[in-house]
Design an enzyme around this catalytic site. Structure first.
Site, short mmCIF file in Angstrom:
data_model
loop_
_atom_site.label_atom_id
_atom_site.label_comp_id
_atom_site.label_asym_id
_atom_site.label_seq_id
_atom_site.Cartn_x
_atom_site.Cartn_y
_atom_site.Cartn_z
N ARG A 110 0.91 -1.39 0.14
CA ARG A 110 0.06 -0.08 0.21
C ARG A 110 0.85 1.29 -0.14
O ARG A 110 0.59 2.20 -0.68
CB ARG A 110 -1.13 -0.09 1.25
CG ARG A 110 -2.20 -0.99 1.05
CD ARG A 110 -2.89 -1.05 2.49
NE ARG A 110 -4.02 -1.81 2.23
CZ ARG A 110 -5.11 -1.24 1.82
NH1 ARG A 110 -5.59 -0.05 1.55
NH2 ARG A 110 -6.31 -1.98 1.62
N TYR A 220 0.31 -13.20 -0.31
CA TYR A 220 1.03 -12.80 -1.65
C TYR A 220 2.12 -12.03 -1.44
O TYR A 220 2.53 -11.29 -0.44
CB TYR A 220 0.08 -12.27 -2.44
CG TYR A 220 -0.56 -11.01 -1.98
CD1 TYR A 220 -0.06 -9.83 -1.78
CD2 TYR A 220 -2.12 -11.21 -1.41
CE1 TYR A 220 -0.77 -8.51 -1.37
CE2 TYR A 220 -2.62 -10.02 -0.87
CZ TYR A 220 -1.93 -8.74 -0.88
OH TYR A 220 -2.59 -7.49 -0.46
#
Length: 395
Positions: A110, A220
């Site tokens: 992010r 991930y």
């Protein structure tokens, strides 16, 4: 002594949605001011998944090429049984997927996404971003909109977008509702890939979701495969309203102790220093008034189960930008058309995120059996169940 400043277009919130909004609005030829309450632009959290409906928008904003240098392009989305370790279903994200949707599915940190958006804003002479700007009130004045910040400064603007998140001050102009706690909590973080041994039966390039009763784990790679992102989520049976004494680290082992070895191994790496209680809100029927409108989590905060929160904010940006081009300086018409398009869409995603959460976390044996049977019967090339999400793109 209060200070009054006039600006053409104002965005409340300097998160992913707010910065993307600034880029979209600036591309229409307008000057934009972004007000962020934090002392600096930065993202707290870990990974984010961006499906083709989001990467299409990032391409329109001109940042996709730079993001590709930070992102990972996963091979599959995989659903695993957290108890048995069995693969239940997968969706291939390769050439056929890319050809169908025209844009890739990516995962990244992010902070990398926010910094790329911020750098693009800084490089744009039509965008100014101010930090330490806590907003106390937003008002529609008819011919202008007004935003007041904590230091007493008042901004008068032709239009205001509230992209100030779950606890939006701008939303108070439209609704007195409060965030709804799901009684689920998340622990998240990243670890160096070198420290994360490959797990039996899984591919470290996949996006993996391990599901079980009242819990799940998502994994991930991010940051060019330098880091491995992990998020665990579980329902706390000790939930107490208006309290932080629930969803505590000692509950992690209670929930995940009966999972398969791969999940237990992964959970052992999870940082237990910070918890994120999970909230959403119910859809509302109006989020624009004259020269003020909402965007992203301020408009439609949703649970994370469909990985669409950020994606829907980016869809908002594309839709809003489109109607600003269509209606020019008639902001009331632009905002009304924007919400008319977006409210049914985002309400559906909010509702289905809750439903999907109930499906993956179910404890009913019959529901588990039927869910797993349906999942195991579908082909990895079958996009029917995600097409309604990924195919939506704006001009």
């Amino acid at each position: 002594m209060s200070i009054v400043k006039e600006v053409p277009f104002l965005v409340v919130g300097g998160g992913i949605g707010g910065l993307a909004t600034a880029l979209g609005v600036a591309a229409t030829g307008r000057s934009v001011l972004v007000l962020e309450q934090a002392p600096e632009i930065g993202e707290v959290g870990a990974g984010i998944q961006l499906a083709p409906n989001a990467t299409a928008v990032l391409s329109q904003l001109g940042v996709m090429e730079e993001l590709a240098t930070h992102a990972v392009f996963p091979q599959r989305l995989v659903l695993m049984d957290a108890r048995t370790g069995q693969e239940l279903s997968a969706l291939d994200l390769g050439d056929a997927f890319l050809e169908k949707y025209g844009h890739p599915y990516i995962v990244l940190h992010r902070a990398d996404l926010q910094q790329v958006l911020y750098a693009a804003c800084q490089a744009n002479e039509n965008i100014q971003v101010l930090t330490n700007q806590g907003v106390t009130a937003v008002e529609d004045l008819g011919d202008r909109a007004q935003v007041t910040v904590t230091d007493g400064t008042t901004y008068l603007s032709d239009a205001v977008i509230g992209a100030d998140g779950l606890h939006s001050k701008t939303r108070q102009l439209f609704s007195g509702d409060q965030p709804i706690c799901s009684e689920y909590v998340a622990y998240r973080g990243t670890i160096p890939m070198a420290e994360m041994a490959a797990q039996a039966g899984t591919n470290m390039d996949d996006v993996i979701m391990w599901i079980g009763p009242h819990l799940h784990l998502v994994q991930y790679p991010v940051r060019r495969r330098e880091l491995y992102n992990q998020v665990i989520v579980f329902k706390s049976f000790r939930y107490k309203e208006n309290s932080d004494d629930w969803g505590t680290p000692d509950e992690i082992d209670e929930h995940f102790g009966s999972c398969c070895a791969s999940v237990r191994h992964a959970v052992s790496y999870i940082s237990r220093q910070r918890r994120w209680p999970m909230y959403d809100r119910l859809p509302i029927s109006n989020w624009s008034k004259g020269r003020v409108a909402l965007l992203g989590d301020a408009a439609h905060p949703m649970l994370q189960y469909l990985a669409q929160g950020g994606c829907q904010a980016l869809e908002d940006v594309a839709c809003l930008t489109h109607f600003l081009r269509v209606f020019g300086d008639d902001y009331a018409k632009a905002f009304a058309s924007y919400q008319e398009d977006r409210i049914p869409r985002t309400a559906s995603v909010q509702t289905n995120a809750r439903l999907w959460g109930e499906t993956i976390h179910t404890v009913d044996p019959l529901a588990v059996y039927l869910r797993n049977q349906l999942m195991q019967q579908r082909s990895p090339a079958d996009t029917r169940y995600v097409d309604w999400l990924y195919s939506r793109q704006y001009p």
